[in-house]
Design a protein around this motif. Structure first.
Motif, short mmCIF file in Angstrom:
data_model
loop_
_atom_site.label_atom_id
_atom_site.label_comp_id
_atom_site.label_asym_id
_atom_site.label_seq_id
_atom_site.Cartn_x
_atom_site.Cartn_y
_atom_site.Cartn_z
N THR A 23 -4.32 1.72 14.84
CA THR A 23 -4.59 1.60 13.40
C THR A 23 -3.94 2.79 12.72
O THR A 23 -3.23 3.57 13.37
N CYS A 24 -4.23 2.96 11.43
CA CYS A 24 -3.64 4.08 10.69
C CYS A 24 -4.01 5.41 11.34
O CYS A 24 -3.21 6.34 11.40
N THR A 25 -5.25 5.50 11.85
CA THR A 25 -5.75 6.79 12.33
C THR A 25 -6.09 6.80 13.83
O THR A 25 -6.20 7.85 14.42
N GLY A 55 -0.39 5.87 11.07
CA GLY A 55 -0.42 6.68 9.85
C GLY A 55 -0.61 5.77 8.66
O GLY A 55 -0.30 4.58 8.71
N HIS A 56 -1.16 6.33 7.60
CA HIS A 56 -1.44 5.49 6.42
C HIS A 56 -0.15 5.08 5.73
O HIS A 56 0.85 5.78 5.77
N ASN A 57 -0.23 3.97 5.11
CA ASN A 57 0.89 3.45 4.34
C ASN A 57 0.47 3.48 2.86
O ASN A 57 -0.04 2.51 2.33
N TRP A 58 0.67 4.66 2.27
CA TRP A 58 0.16 4.86 0.90
C TRP A 58 0.94 4.04 -0.11
O TRP A 58 2.16 3.91 0.00
N THR A 110 -3.84 4.58 -2.42
CA THR A 110 -4.61 3.68 -1.55
C THR A 110 -3.71 3.22 -0.40
O THR A 110 -2.55 2.87 -0.63
N CYS A 111 -4.25 3.26 0.83
CA CYS A 111 -3.47 2.79 1.98
C CYS A 111 -3.40 1.27 1.93
O CYS A 111 -4.42 0.60 1.77
N LEU A 112 -2.20 0.77 2.07
CA LEU A 112 -1.99 -0.69 1.98
C LEU A 112 -2.56 -1.40 3.21
O LEU A 112 -2.82 -2.59 3.17
N ASN A 113 -2.76 -0.66 4.30
CA ASN A 113 -3.24 -1.29 5.53
C ASN A 113 -4.76 -1.24 5.67
O ASN A 113 -5.38 -2.23 6.02
N CYS A 114 -5.34 -0.05 5.43
CA CYS A 114 -6.77 0.09 5.72
C CYS A 114 -7.60 0.41 4.49
O CYS A 114 -8.80 0.59 4.60
N LYS A 115 -6.97 0.50 3.33
CA LYS A 115 -7.67 0.75 2.06
C LYS A 115 -8.28 2.16 1.98
O LYS A 115 -9.19 2.38 1.18
ZN ZN Z 1 -4.39 3.33 6.45
#
Ligand code: ZN
Ligand code: ZN
Length: 276
Positions: A145-147, A170-173, A193-198
């Motif tokens: 996941t992002c993290t 990593g987050h996709n801001w 806001t991260c497009l993947n995990c909000k």
């Molecule tokens: Zn994320």
């Protein structure tokens, strides 16, 4: 008289021996045409098969018997039960053994003296060279996941499985949303806001004094020393984590107050009884 009997027995015995000898000599021994070379094989790569190769000159048939010995010594050989064919499959066992065979010429109900092959050295050895794994493609069994890291595996034909981590993505801001414009008096705020995990990232935007850009793509209002904080989403939602859990307070406080009220009532009743 005794001497005569002894002499007679001696003559008879000699006669018997010579008859047997002549008879045996009648049936010719087989001839070994070719000897087997020594055999040497890695265990697990198939059995070693030994071949006998003897011929008889006068139309007789050849009878075989295989022998085994632990050392290179014909005096130590012993017959292998049932091994009477012209081939012998050596059992797969790590180590060295010595094999030979005897061949008889069987002709007209009589049998020749045996001929013996040479002792054949047979060795099964263990694989000493290290096996080099040949892995298939990596297969991701737990997506990152992002993290959080993920897990990937790959397998060799030998059954060995290798596991490795897949790095977190990593987050996709998303592109910047200024929620509060900076002024000369107070800092502004920019929310991503991260497009993947909000997940949400808040950046403090200092007032640079250059201009108050409303354009969110303008970076002049965010120097490097801007502070930022990231709120990771929980499985409930990205915002609930920051809310104070009022329901928990209610769950704890209501029973406590209830208990206190009951205790107070009981005390009052007791006091009144004592007064009477
Ligand atoms: Zn994320
Ligand atoms: Zn392997």
């Amino acid at each position: 008289m005794k001497k005569v009997v002894s002499a007679f027995i001696l003559v008879l015995t000699l006669a018997c021996f010579s008859v047997v000898g002549v008879y045996a000599a009648v049936v010719e021994k087989p001839v070994i045409e070719a000897e087997m070379p020594d055999c040497y094989r890695e265990i697990g790569n198939g059995s070693i098969v030994l071949y006998a190769n003897a011929t008889v000159p006068n139309g007789g048939t050849v009878r075989y018997q295989w022998y085994v010995a632990d050392t290179e010594n014909m005096a130590m050989i012993h017959a292998i039960f049932g091994a009477e064919s012209d081939i012998y499959q050596v059992p797969e066992e790590i180590g060295v053994k010595w094999y030979c065979y005897a061949a008889w010429n069987v002709s007209g109900g009589a049998e020749s003296d045996p001929v013996y092959s040479r002792l054949i050295r047979v060795e099964y050895f263990e694989n000493t060279t290290a096996h080099i794994h040949s892995f298939c493609e990596w297969m991701v069994i737990t997506e990152p996941t992002c993290t959080e890291i993920g897990i990937k595996v790959r397998e060799c034909d030998c059954g060995v499985t290798e596991r490795a981590e897949v790095p977190a993505t990593g987050h996709n801001w998303d592109s910047g949303k200024i929620t509060k414009k900076p002024t000369a008096q107070s800092d502004g705020e920019k929310v991503y806001t991260c497009l993947n995990c909000k997940a949400i990232k808040v950046k403090t935007v200092k007032f640079s004094g250059i201009s108050e850009e409303s354009d969110t793509t303008n970076n002049t209002a965010e120097p490097d020393n801007n502070s930022e904080s990231t709120i990771e989403p929980t499985n409930i939602g990205s915002y609930e984590k920051t809310h104070f859990p009022w329901w928990l307070v209610a769950v704890i406080v209501v029973p406590v107050i209830g208990c206190i009220v009951i205790v107070v009532i009981l005390l009052v009743i007791k006091k009144q009884k004592n007064v009477r």
